[in-house]
Design a protein around this motif. Structure first.
Motif, PDB file in Angstrom:
ATOM      1  N   PRO A  63       0.073   3.614  10.209  1.00  9.83           N
ATOM      2  CA  PRO A  63      -1.076   3.980   9.381  1.00  9.83           C
ATOM      3  C   PRO A  63      -2.393   3.687  10.121  1.00  9.83           C
ATOM      4  N   ASP A  64      -3.047   4.737  10.571  1.00  9.27           N
ATOM      5  CA  ASP A  64      -4.352   4.601  11.214  1.00  9.27           C
ATOM      6  C   ASP A  64      -5.430   4.680  10.136  1.00  9.27           C
ATOM      7  N   LEU A  85       0.887  -1.150   0.000  1.00 10.68           N
ATOM      8  CA  LEU A  85       0.000   0.000   0.000  1.00 10.68           C
ATOM      9  C   LEU A  85       0.928   1.203   0.000  1.00 10.68           C
ATOM     10  N   ALA A  86       0.669   2.164  -0.856  1.00 13.92           N
ATOM     11  CA  ALA A  86       1.542   3.341  -0.924  1.00 13.92           C
ATOM     12  C   ALA A  86       0.701   4.607  -0.958  1.00 13.92           C
ATOM     13  N   MET A 144      10.002   2.834  -2.616  1.00 15.23           N
ATOM     14  CA  MET A 144       9.196   4.036  -2.464  1.00 15.23           C
ATOM     15  C   MET A 144       8.540   3.993  -1.078  1.00 15.23           C
ATOM     16  N   PRO A 145       7.977   5.094  -0.573  1.00 14.40           N
ATOM     17  CA  PRO A 145       7.260   5.020   0.706  1.00 14.40           C
ATOM     18  C   PRO A 145       6.119   4.006   0.585  1.00 14.40           C
ATOM     19  N   HIS A 146       6.021   3.110   1.556  1.00 14.19           N
ATOM     20  CA  HIS A 146       5.055   2.016   1.416  1.00 14.19           C
ATOM     21  C   HIS A 146       4.788   1.318   2.738  1.00 14.19           C
ATOM     22  N   HIS A 195       3.112  -0.636   9.014  1.00 13.12           N
ATOM     23  CA  HIS A 195       3.983   0.502   9.273  1.00 13.12           C
ATOM     24  C   HIS A 195       4.627   0.984   7.985  1.00 13.12           C
ATOM     25  N   LEU A 196       4.997   2.258   7.965  1.00 13.58           N
ATOM     26  CA  LEU A 196       5.726   2.848   6.848  1.00 13.58           C
ATOM     27  C   LEU A 196       7.083   3.279   7.403  1.00 13.58           C
TER      28      LEU A 196
END
Length: 180
Positions: free
Chosen positions: A90-91, A11-12, A36-38, A126-127
């Motif tokens: 990620p909430d 998930l990004a 990438m941020p994910h 988590h990211l």
């Protein structure tokens, strides 16, 4: 079925939301260039030649899955033997939306359950922001939390990504959820 470390399901956040994340990752994340941020949902995943079929199976499985809102507001960390990994939690506006999503993926691909079995706590969405020393982790975490401005986005799809050799990961399939 074989799994490889050169593909993943993630998930990004949308690219227009990356700047503040990348600002931190550039300084602290050894994998800044590669990823990438994910949020990892399945890693490792299927070999390249199975990705198209994998995307189709996930699309079917997610036909009734509803999109949800994600807010990256809280900073946390995992402690490892030599360092700490700092991350954003990620909430979601729907309770357990990410756990439900990871469960759909591992129902289709039970052998890709590494994210839920690598820790006694199970799947911890988590990211990653980067790797930090253990000695000052609470201070470093408080400094980032104090200046962090929450990021919110709508999650309506997941991505299958791959890399070749030492090249960075790239998106090869977007799998949309069936319900907006």
């Amino acid at each position: 079925m074989k799994k490889v470390y050169t593909t993943a399901v993630i998930l990004a956040p949308p690219q227009e939301k990356w700047a503040p994340i990348q600002h931190i990752r550039h300084r602290h994340d050894k994998s800044f260039v590669r990823w990438m941020p994910h949020v990892n949902l399945a890693f490792p995943f299927l070999p390249y030649e199975q990705l198209e079929d994998g995307a189709n199976k996930l699309k079917q499985a997610l036909e009734t899955f509803q999109s949800f809102e994600v807010t990256l507001a809280h900073v946390g960390h995992f402690e490892h033997s030599s360092n700490c990994v700092m991350w954003l939690r990620p909430d979601t506006d729907r309770p357990n939306a990410l756990q439900d999503l990871e469960n759909v993926i591992t129902t289709v691909y039970p052998m890709c359950n590494d994210q839920s079995t690598k820790s006694e706590h199970g799947f911890t969405p988590h990211l990653t922001l980067g790797q930090f020393g253990k000695k000052n982790i609470e201070k470093d975490k408080a400094n980032i939390q104090r200046t962090w401005i929450p990021i919110t986005f709508r999650a309506s799809s997941i991505y299958i990504i791959k890399r070749v050799g030492e090249e960075p990961f790239e998106i090869v399939h977007e799998v949309k959820f069936g319900v907006e």
